[in-house]
Scaffold this active site. Sequence first.
Site, PDB file in Angstrom:
ATOM      1  N   ASP A 397       0.858  -1.186   0.000  1.00 52.83           N
ATOM      2  CA  ASP A 397       0.000   0.000   0.000  1.00 52.83           C
ATOM      3  C   ASP A 397       0.897   1.241   0.000  1.00 52.83           C
ATOM      4  O   ASP A 397       1.912   1.290   0.710  1.00 52.83           O
ATOM      5  CB  ASP A 397      -0.911   0.000   1.237  1.00 52.83           C
ATOM      6  CG  ASP A 397      -1.942   1.110   1.180  1.00 52.83           C
ATOM      7  OD1 ASP A 397      -3.032   0.857   0.685  1.00 52.83           O
ATOM      8  OD2 ASP A 397      -1.637   2.234   1.639  1.00 52.83           O
ATOM      9  N   ASN A 405      -3.111  12.906  -4.101  1.00 50.35           N
ATOM     10  CA  ASN A 405      -4.334  13.329  -4.780  1.00 50.35           C
ATOM     11  C   ASN A 405      -4.762  14.718  -4.327  1.00 50.35           C
ATOM     12  O   ASN A 405      -5.183  15.553  -5.133  1.00 50.35           O
ATOM     13  CB  ASN A 405      -5.460  12.325  -4.519  1.00 50.35           C
ATOM     14  CG  ASN A 405      -5.308  11.062  -5.352  1.00 50.35           C
ATOM     15  OD1 ASN A 405      -4.749  11.099  -6.445  1.00 50.35           O
ATOM     16  ND2 ASN A 405      -5.793   9.946  -4.834  1.00 50.35           N
ATOM     17  N   GLU A 440      -4.927   2.509  -3.928  1.00 50.81           N
ATOM     18  CA  GLU A 440      -3.475   2.457  -3.913  1.00 50.81           C
ATOM     19  C   GLU A 440      -2.970   1.122  -3.365  1.00 50.81           C
ATOM     20  O   GLU A 440      -1.839   1.019  -2.904  1.00 50.81           O
ATOM     21  CB  GLU A 440      -2.922   3.614  -3.070  1.00 50.81           C
ATOM     22  CG  GLU A 440      -3.283   3.569  -1.585  1.00 50.81           C
ATOM     23  CD  GLU A 440      -4.584   4.293  -1.266  1.00 50.81           C
ATOM     24  OE1 GLU A 440      -4.744   4.747  -0.126  1.00 50.81           O
ATOM     25  OE2 GLU A 440      -5.440   4.390  -2.158  1.00 50.81           O
TER      26      GLU A 440
END
Length: 519
Positions: A397, A405, A440
Amino acid sequence: MTTRPRPKLNLRILILIFVLLSAIATLANSFWVTFKIQKQELIENALDVNEAYAARIAVSVEQVLNSDLDKLRYGAVVIGKSFDDKSLLAEEAERLFEQDASFNSVLVADAAGTIIASAPGSLHLDGKTLQHKEPLSLRAPKISNAFRSISGHLVVFITQPVFDAKGTYLGLIGGSVRLEQSNTLQALMDTNVRKDGAHVYLVDSARRVLYHSDPEQIGNVVGKDWVVDAALSQGAGTLQAMDEKGVEMLAGFAKVSSSGWGVISQQPLGNIQAVLRHTMAKVAQGIAPLALFGIMLIWWLGARISAPLSRLADCAKRLDTPDSYERISAIPARYFESWQIRRALLLGATLLQEKIGKLNQQAQTDVLTGLANRRAMQDILSRWYDADKAFAVVSMDIDHFKRVNDTFGHGVGDETLRAIAELMQQNSRVNDLPCRVGGEEFVLLLPNSSLQAATDVAERLRASIEAADIYMVGHITVSLGVALWRPGGDSVSAVLERADQLLYQAKQSGRNRVVVQPS
């Protein structure tokens, strides 16, 4: 002796009719297969997107609520030292109210529930009794469901108990979040407004709507709704079900653990069907010219075709079968015309098999990164499990990906995911399978691997990502968990869950590291 009327149809027309019917059946079958595969893919993608959307929002809401609890906890420590100092209580309440947009009002109440300090002063709450007294008896941090406050507003009440230095319970300090007024929680949810009938909403454990893209829905209690039931009971997942208005929805949901609230992201199934109709119309437009050409060719050849035609027509009805190419190739072509038709059918069979193959590949591939998707991962793990083939799972991860973002936008976030996927492929062995399973989150599958070999691959991948200079973002890190399955071990889902738990340990212990299951 009666004479039967002469047939009006000649062999050429009969052959044409027969071949046309066969071609139409083949095209219809191909069109239907394409339609079913595309529809299922669109539905599954929509469910996955909604689940990821709901999970991301749930994490954000959890962070906001935990931040609010931390602010109140600090305030409780401050006033616990001088609870009899009314000016200090008022000053701390005013500080928390003015600090940011988290609370629409702040109050301090004694152990009996009497409000002894509040902000803003315009509400005139001092001296009144708490309407919501559950936190007084609970004497622990509490995030309430929505209720009507003393001032008549629909609020959520967040509280922290206040103790003195000896541990004596003195009362509580709490902040109210008005659901019909601007605040941090409202601003967070407003950033996730969706379009075309898709929407996100937030409900508390009593099924009351805390946030909705339609302000008129805020405060309503949701009736019978399968998605809300699942969100409040199951925690996270997807569901295709009717909402309370009878509209079939594709929904993803997640639970806010600290408050027991549920986040639902859903869109009407009709949206998918509209996209599918548009896609199939384009497919039909692409097929039409080739179909017209085939009809004209068959008409020209009809008068010159003999015995091989029946076999070719029979094969034309089953172009979508795996052995269609071999069946057509086995038909003898004794003259040019039959050879030409056979060639056209072979071309059609090849193109159709290629299209079906591409559709199957798309169903197994993540569109953004080109890695295997969750479905492909589950398929290969099931085959390895059934074949008793040992394998290792590396669950990975990206650390703090939300910042990417939020800072650079989702476009740069997508490019970052592609860069991570490329690094995974570069650091994988020939038989390893890198996968993207959502957001992710990535998984690397290593067949016939020892725990040490998998650990080495994971560490090499971690170091490679840390060293990479990603466009605009710069350097990022990842956390990884490594688990091993041997023949006779637990289920596939158990080893995946173990890898995720190890990944979580890596996150908790500081990120940018590999945590391996005990050997």
